[in-house]
Design an enzyme around this catalytic site. Structure first.
Site, PDB file in Angstrom:
ATOM      1  N   HIS A  61       0.854  -1.196   0.000  1.00  0.00           N
ATOM      2  CA  HIS A  61       0.000   0.000   0.000  1.00  0.00           C
ATOM      3  C   HIS A  61       0.890   1.246   0.000  1.00  0.00           C
ATOM      4  CE1 HIS A  61      -2.691   2.944   2.187  1.00  0.00           C
ATOM      5  NE2 HIS A  61      -3.445   2.555   1.181  1.00  0.00           N
ATOM      6  N   SER A  77      -5.868  -0.470  -5.508  1.00  0.00           N
ATOM      7  CA  SER A  77      -6.136  -0.744  -4.091  1.00  0.00           C
ATOM      8  C   SER A  77      -7.185  -1.844  -4.013  1.00  0.00           C
ATOM      9  CB  SER A  77      -6.557   0.523  -3.347  1.00  0.00           C
ATOM     10  OG  SER A  77      -7.821   0.921  -3.752  1.00  0.00           O
ATOM     11  N   ASP A 126      -5.163  15.298  -6.306  1.00  0.00           N
ATOM     12  CA  ASP A 126      -5.022  13.911  -5.850  1.00  0.00           C
ATOM     13  C   ASP A 126      -6.354  13.399  -5.337  1.00  0.00           C
ATOM     14  OD1 ASP A 126      -4.154  11.518  -4.735  1.00  0.00           O
ATOM     15  OD2 ASP A 126      -3.164  12.456  -3.027  1.00  0.00           O
ATOM     16  N   MET A 127      -6.891  12.385  -5.975  1.00  0.00           N
ATOM     17  CA  MET A 127      -8.202  11.887  -5.516  1.00  0.00           C
ATOM     18  C   MET A 127      -8.329  10.379  -5.679  1.00  0.00           C
ATOM     19  SD  MET A 127     -10.894  12.403  -8.583  1.00  0.00           S
ATOM     20  CE  MET A 127     -10.652  11.344 -10.023  1.00  0.00           C
ATOM     21  N   ALA A 128      -9.076   9.772  -4.776  1.00  0.00           N
ATOM     22  CA  ALA A 128      -9.569   8.413  -4.987  1.00  0.00           C
ATOM     23  C   ALA A 128     -10.652   8.530  -6.060  1.00  0.00           C
ATOM     24  CB  ALA A 128     -10.165   7.874  -3.697  1.00  0.00           C
ATOM     25  N   LYS A 170     -18.718   7.672 -14.745  1.00  0.00           N
ATOM     26  CA  LYS A 170     -17.450   8.337 -15.069  1.00  0.00           C
ATOM     27  C   LYS A 170     -16.345   7.898 -14.106  1.00  0.00           C
ATOM     28  CE  LYS A 170     -20.087  12.223 -16.807  1.00  0.00           C
ATOM     29  NZ  LYS A 170     -20.312  13.659 -16.769  1.00  0.00           N
ATOM     30  N   GLY A 177      -5.342  20.782  -3.468  1.00  0.00           N
ATOM     31  CA  GLY A 177      -4.178  20.653  -2.574  1.00  0.00           C
ATOM     32  C   GLY A 177      -3.887  21.886  -1.739  1.00  0.00           C
TER      33      GLY A 177
HETATM   34  P1  NAI Z   1     -10.183  14.429  -1.229  1.00  0.00           P
HETATM   35  O1  NAI Z   1     -11.607  14.153  -1.551  1.00  0.00           O
HETATM   36  O2  NAI Z   1      -9.849  14.903   0.134  1.00  0.00           O
HETATM   37  O3  NAI Z   1      -9.613  15.492  -2.271  1.00  0.00           O
HETATM   38  C1  NAI Z   1      -9.640  15.266  -3.667  1.00  0.00           C
HETATM   39  C2  NAI Z   1      -9.011  16.440  -4.378  1.00  0.00           C
HETATM   40  O4  NAI Z   1      -9.906  17.570  -4.320  1.00  0.00           O
HETATM   41  C3  NAI Z   1      -7.698  16.924  -3.736  1.00  0.00           C
HETATM   42  O5  NAI Z   1      -6.785  17.284  -4.723  1.00  0.00           O
HETATM   43  C4  NAI Z   1      -8.141  18.115  -2.913  1.00  0.00           C
HETATM   44  O6  NAI Z   1      -7.098  19.029  -2.706  1.00  0.00           O
HETATM   45  C5  NAI Z   1      -9.227  18.692  -3.783  1.00  0.00           C
HETATM   46  N1  NAI Z   1     -10.170  19.496  -3.022  1.00  0.00           N
HETATM   47  C6  NAI Z   1     -10.898  19.103  -1.955  1.00  0.00           C
HETATM   48  N2  NAI Z   1     -11.658  20.122  -1.521  1.00  0.00           N
HETATM   49  C7  NAI Z   1     -11.398  21.189  -2.323  1.00  0.00           C
HETATM   50  C8  NAI Z   1     -11.858  22.527  -2.400  1.00  0.00           C
HETATM   51  N3  NAI Z   1     -12.754  23.010  -1.536  1.00  0.00           N
HETATM   52  N4  NAI Z   1     -11.381  23.322  -3.364  1.00  0.00           N
HETATM   53  C9  NAI Z   1     -10.473  22.846  -4.246  1.00  0.00           C
HETATM   54  N5  NAI Z   1      -9.978  21.591  -4.234  1.00  0.00           N
HETATM   55  C10 NAI Z   1     -10.461  20.767  -3.296  1.00  0.00           C
HETATM   56  O7  NAI Z   1      -9.284  13.153  -1.526  1.00  0.00           O
HETATM   57  P2  NAI Z   1      -9.701  11.620  -1.462  1.00  0.00           P
HETATM   58  O8  NAI Z   1     -10.329  11.232  -2.738  1.00  0.00           O
HETATM   59  O9  NAI Z   1     -10.451  11.372  -0.217  1.00  0.00           O
HETATM   60  O10 NAI Z   1      -8.274  10.925  -1.346  1.00  0.00           O
HETATM   61  C11 NAI Z   1      -7.520  11.094  -0.162  1.00  0.00           C
HETATM   62  C12 NAI Z   1      -6.165  10.464  -0.310  1.00  0.00           C
HETATM   63  O11 NAI Z   1      -6.274   9.056  -0.339  1.00  0.00           O
HETATM   64  C13 NAI Z   1      -5.398  10.838  -1.565  1.00  0.00           C
HETATM   65  O12 NAI Z   1      -4.126  11.277  -1.156  1.00  0.00           O
HETATM   66  C14 NAI Z   1      -5.256   9.520  -2.336  1.00  0.00           C
HETATM   67  O13 NAI Z   1      -4.053   9.400  -3.065  1.00  0.00           O
HETATM   68  C15 NAI Z   1      -5.284   8.542  -1.206  1.00  0.00           C
HETATM   69  N6  NAI Z   1      -5.661   7.188  -1.629  1.00  0.00           N
HETATM   70  C16 NAI Z   1      -4.699   6.230  -1.644  1.00  0.00           C
HETATM   71  C17 NAI Z   1      -5.007   4.924  -1.962  1.00  0.00           C
HETATM   72  C18 NAI Z   1      -3.956   3.859  -2.005  1.00  0.00           C
HETATM   73  O14 NAI Z   1      -4.296   2.688  -2.082  1.00  0.00           O
HETATM   74  N7  NAI Z   1      -2.686   4.194  -1.976  1.00  0.00           N
HETATM   75  C19 NAI Z   1      -6.383   4.523  -2.293  1.00  0.00           C
HETATM   76  C20 NAI Z   1      -7.305   5.643  -2.309  1.00  0.00           C
HETATM   77  C21 NAI Z   1      -6.953   6.908  -1.967  1.00  0.00           C
END
Ligand code: NAI
Length: 354
Positions: free
Chosen positions: A121, A145, A179-181, A229, A311
């Site tokens: 992971h 994942s 960066d998003m899931a 999507k 970010g």
């Molecule tokens: P999130 O929903 O917190 O954010 C998604 C994106 O939207 C980010 O770039 C964030 O900066 C942007 N964002 C959020 N609110 C905003 C706003 N008000 N204005 C502008 N931009 C905004 O992220 P999510 O989808 O919950 O993912 C969290 C983390 O989990 C990520 O770092 C992802 O890489 C990680 N992840 C890792 C996995 C793995 O297996 N390694 C699997 C799934 C997720």
């Protein structure tokens, strides 16, 4: 500050996590890299990928589900392509070494399409793409994942939360990082809500009967972003970071909590591009900067205080956390300070372990 949460100094937190991983059996270098990554995530307010993972990682390390002495090698398969063989080492360590190879190749040839096969992971993807942007590269990263997402129109879990991230350098300030899931929320956000016993919005996930739920403990399937999507995007990730690297895909991907004695065999994929191969670097960074400034200057819609960049809020939180301490669930902080290495609670629990 919310009940059950303690503010912890960043260096203290990193050292506590590192020591826990070393106690579980990880080499110091691997433990330190992982702890640095998790501290960064917590400081950014992405608690889904910080301390909340430590007990689980420690249990997996202790039980043999991570290779403690991986032989990480880079197989160059073309001018701008290659595969990093991760040998199932600790994900954050393997994926950072993989990124080192990709950065070198992109600087050398202008492009790097590099897969990392057999990793654990890898945590928060922005950590990786930010590093690439700091080298003046444009970057895309994605990873597999465990299968816990109901595909659009389906009744069973098939794909992972398969995240995608991109970054670009700009002329002043932080790199632009998205960066998003590909699910409405990352699974770790549900874990974080569980650890704090907080309700989740009913748009994130479904329970065992396929009905939307606000109870983080009842979650049995996550939902893709934007219906078909998001479903298409998570498929793209599995094709590139799974099938193309000869790894298991979709529902065949190993589950985080299924058997902690087994290695994960996950895939991560990077595409790094040198903007200099397309345009003047300085002008490019200025154009990205201009875009971000124009967005900042836009009047906000009703109910918003401003337009934020992807970010950006994480970096604001990070600055605050580095100055005042990082928010950690008190229960987790107590565990980190204790002699307990892990709780022997995740093994065989399936994806939705309590
Ligand atoms: P999130 O929903 O917190 O954010 C998604 C994106 O939207 C980010 O770039 C964030 O900066 C942007 N964002 C959020 N609110 C905003 C706003 N008000 N204005 C502008 N931009 C905004 O992220 P999510 O989808 O919950 O993912 C969290 C983390 O989990 C990520 O770092 C992802 O890489 C990680 N992840 C890792 C996995 C793995 O297996 N390694 C699997 C799934 C997720």
């Amino acid at each position: 500050m919310a009940d059950g949460v303690t503010l912890v100094d960043a260096q203290e937190l990193q050292d506590l996590m590192m020591n826990k991983f070393i106690a579980a059996g990880l080499k110091k270098e691997h433990a330190e890299e992982t702890a640095r990554h998790l501290t960064y995530a917590d400081a950014c307010g992405i608690h889904s990928h910080g301390t909340v993972r430590v007990a689980y990682y420690a249990e997996r390390i202790a039980k043999g589900g991570v290779n403690l002495d991986p032989q990480i090698t880079f197989e160059k398969t073309g001018t701008s392509t290659g595969i990093v063989h991760g040998d199932n080492g600790m994900g954050q360590y393997v994926c950072n070494r993989g990124l080192d190879y990709a950065i070198e190749m992109a600087k050398d040839t202008g492009l790097a399409a590099v897969g990392v096969e057999k990793t654990g992971h890898s945590g928060m993807l922005s950590y990786y793409v930010k590093r690439a942007a700091e080298e003046n590269l444009v970057a895309l990263a994605m990873c597999q994942s465990d299968p816990m997402v109901v595909p659009f129109g389906g009744s069973e879990n098939y794909f992972g939360t398969n995240p995608i991230a991109f970054s670009a350098p700009r002329s002043s300030g932080e790199a632009l990082v998205f960066d998003m899931a590909t699910t409405v929320q990352a699974w770790g956000k549900v874990l974080d809500a569980r650890s704090k016993d907080r309700a989740i919005p009913d748009t994130w996930a479904v329970d065992g009967d396929g009905n939307p739920t606000t109870n983080p403990h009842a979650v049995r399937g996550l939902l893709p972003i934007a219906g078909p999507k998001g479903y298409g995007l998570m498929m793209l990730v599995d094709v590139m970071a799974g099938s193309m690297l000869g790894l298991p895909f979709g529902k065949h991907v190993s589950s985080m909590y299924a058997d902690l004695t087994q290695k994960r065999n996950l895939g991560q994929f990077y595409i790094l591009m040198d903007p200099k191969k397309f345009t003047d670097l300085k002008a490019f960074k200025e154009r990205v900067q201009q875009m971000t400034e124009e967005l900042h200057q836009m009047p906000p819609a009703k109910g918003f205080d401003q337009v934020y960049l992807p970010g950006e809020r994480s970096q604001i939180r990070r600055k605050e956390a580095m100055a005042n301490g990082i928010e950690v669930a008190t229960e987790i902080y107590d565990y980190l300070k204790s002699d307990t290495v892990h709780f022997d609670k995740y093994d065989g629990q399936g994806a939705f372990a309590e």
